[in-house]
Design an enzyme around this catalytic site. Structure first.
Site, PDB file in Angstrom:
ATOM      1  N   HIS A  35       0.841  -1.208   0.000  1.00  0.00           N
ATOM      2  CA  HIS A  35       0.000   0.000   0.000  1.00  0.00           C
ATOM      3  C   HIS A  35       0.874   1.255   0.000  1.00  0.00           C
ATOM      4  CE1 HIS A  35      -2.906  -2.908   1.918  1.00  0.00           C
ATOM      5  NE2 HIS A  35      -3.679  -2.371   1.003  1.00  0.00           N
ATOM      6  N   ASP A 150      -4.084  -7.547  -7.678  1.00  0.00           N
ATOM      7  CA  ASP A 150      -5.464  -7.960  -7.935  1.00  0.00           C
ATOM      8  C   ASP A 150      -5.793  -7.543  -9.368  1.00  0.00           C
ATOM      9  OD1 ASP A 150      -6.020  -9.032  -5.326  1.00  0.00           O
ATOM     10  OD2 ASP A 150      -5.958  -6.985  -4.588  1.00  0.00           O
TER      11      ASP A 150
HETATM   12  O1  PAF Z   1      -8.348  -3.927  -3.192  1.00  0.00           O
HETATM   13  C1  PAF Z   1      -8.989  -3.554  -2.182  1.00  0.00           C
HETATM   14  O2  PAF Z   1      -8.425  -3.298  -1.118  1.00  0.00           O
HETATM   15  C2  PAF Z   1     -10.510  -3.439  -2.269  1.00  0.00           C
HETATM   16  O3  PAF Z   1     -11.041  -4.423  -3.094  1.00  0.00           O
HETATM   17  C3  PAF Z   1     -10.985  -2.040  -2.689  1.00  0.00           C
HETATM   18  C4  PAF Z   1     -10.568  -1.709  -4.111  1.00  0.00           C
HETATM   19  C5  PAF Z   1     -10.451  -0.997  -1.729  1.00  0.00           C
HETATM   20  C6  PAF Z   1     -12.518  -1.996  -2.651  1.00  0.00           C
HETATM   21  O4  PAF Z   1     -13.010  -2.262  -1.378  1.00  0.00           O
END
Ligand code: PAF
Length: 277
Positions: A35, A150
């Site tokens: 992140h 993802d």
């Molecule tokens: O990837 C994620 O953390 C979640 O799927 C998101 C895009 C924040 C949606 O809740």
């Protein structure tokens, strides 16, 4: 170090970012170095950097880990402060779902939402696209950054923004990996010590697939499957597609995607590769 402003509503968000251009990183919290990378990538893309933290109930099936999903808000704020986040948007469930999580309007992800992850988790992408559309409506970003880890989610969000003309530029950010290659994920903390060692074979399988790329898609799958088998990992899927998740074409850029349960968590990973003609 001054921390980010915390906004809980659209009015608080507006007050915090005024009329500036906004880059946005949506998250469900439990922030890790992956992140941090997304936030650092997003930092120069707008005048104000907004990160959201919201564990979205509608993307979890009833038998999934919504209640157990890690919630680490204070530590997440530290990560946001380090990354220079200006505003953390942390809405309540009623702010996101005024009529409750079964709100009568939701986003249909279409056929791409029913394959790969969608075949194992049939309601997942409806929940993801619905919450992302709502977050875009509340935050009104110019650009939003998502991880390539993802990959199906990233692809569907690109389609969402384009097909619903949301006007948000979607930017993908390369997967951040542990030293042994394991893709970083909030759910890696569920791995036992033994499974953590086996988990490294998932990315090793992708590397073997990339090396086999010049010999074509079939060889890619054989090479990757052989590595998984060494670690006794039976994938839910292992596929080669084109970069938009359509059929792969010889002599072109492609994507190799894998999902496999290793102990408790289901691990997802993918990589780009070039196929021989
Ligand atoms: O990837 C994620 O953390 C979640 O799927 C998101 C895009 C924040 C949606 O809740």
């Amino acid at each position: 170090m001054t921390g980010p402003i915390i906004a809980r509503t659209r009015a608080e968000l507006l007050a915090a970012h005024g009329g500036s251009s906004v880059s946005f990183v949506p998250t469900m919290g439990a922030l890790h170095d992956g992140h941090l990378q997304l936030l650092e990538h997003a930092r120069p893309l707008g005048e104000t950097l907004v990160a959201s933290i919201f564990v979205n109930p509608t993307q979890f099936a009833p038998d999934e880990d919504f209640d157990a999903y890690p919630r680490t808000f204070d530590a997440d704020l530290d990560v946001c402060a380090r990354a220079g986040v200006d505003v953390v948007f942390a809405p309540s469930v009623p702010t996101m779902y005024p009529a409750g999580p079964g709100d009568s309007i939701s986003v249909d992800p279409g056929p791409l939402g029913t394959v790969l992850e969608g075949s194992a988790r049939p309601t997942h992408f409806r929940g993801v696209l619905t919450v992302v559309a709502k977050l875009f409506g509340l935050v009104r970003p110019d650009v939003a950054v998502f991880g390539e880890k993802d990959y199906q989610q990233l692809t569907l969000i690109r389609h969402l923004s384009r097909e619903l003309a949301l006007g948000v530029d979607i930017v993908g950010c390369p997967t951040v990996r542990e030293p042994d290659g394991l893709a970083m994920s909030s759910r890696n903390r569920y791995l036992s010590e033994d499974d953590r060692k086996r988990a490294a074979y998932v990315s090793a399988a992708l590397r073997a697939g990339v090396s086999a790329g010049p010999r074509g898609a079939e060889s890619v799958l054989v090479a990757a499957a052989a590595v998984l088998e060494t670690a006794g990992i039976n994938p839910d899927y292992l596929v080669v597609t084109d970069p938009d998740l359509g059929p792969a074409r010889p002599g072109a850029e492609a994507r190799l995607l894998v999902a496999a349960r290793v102990g408790t968590p289901r691990l997802l990973d993918n990589t780009s590769l070039t196929l021989g003609a």
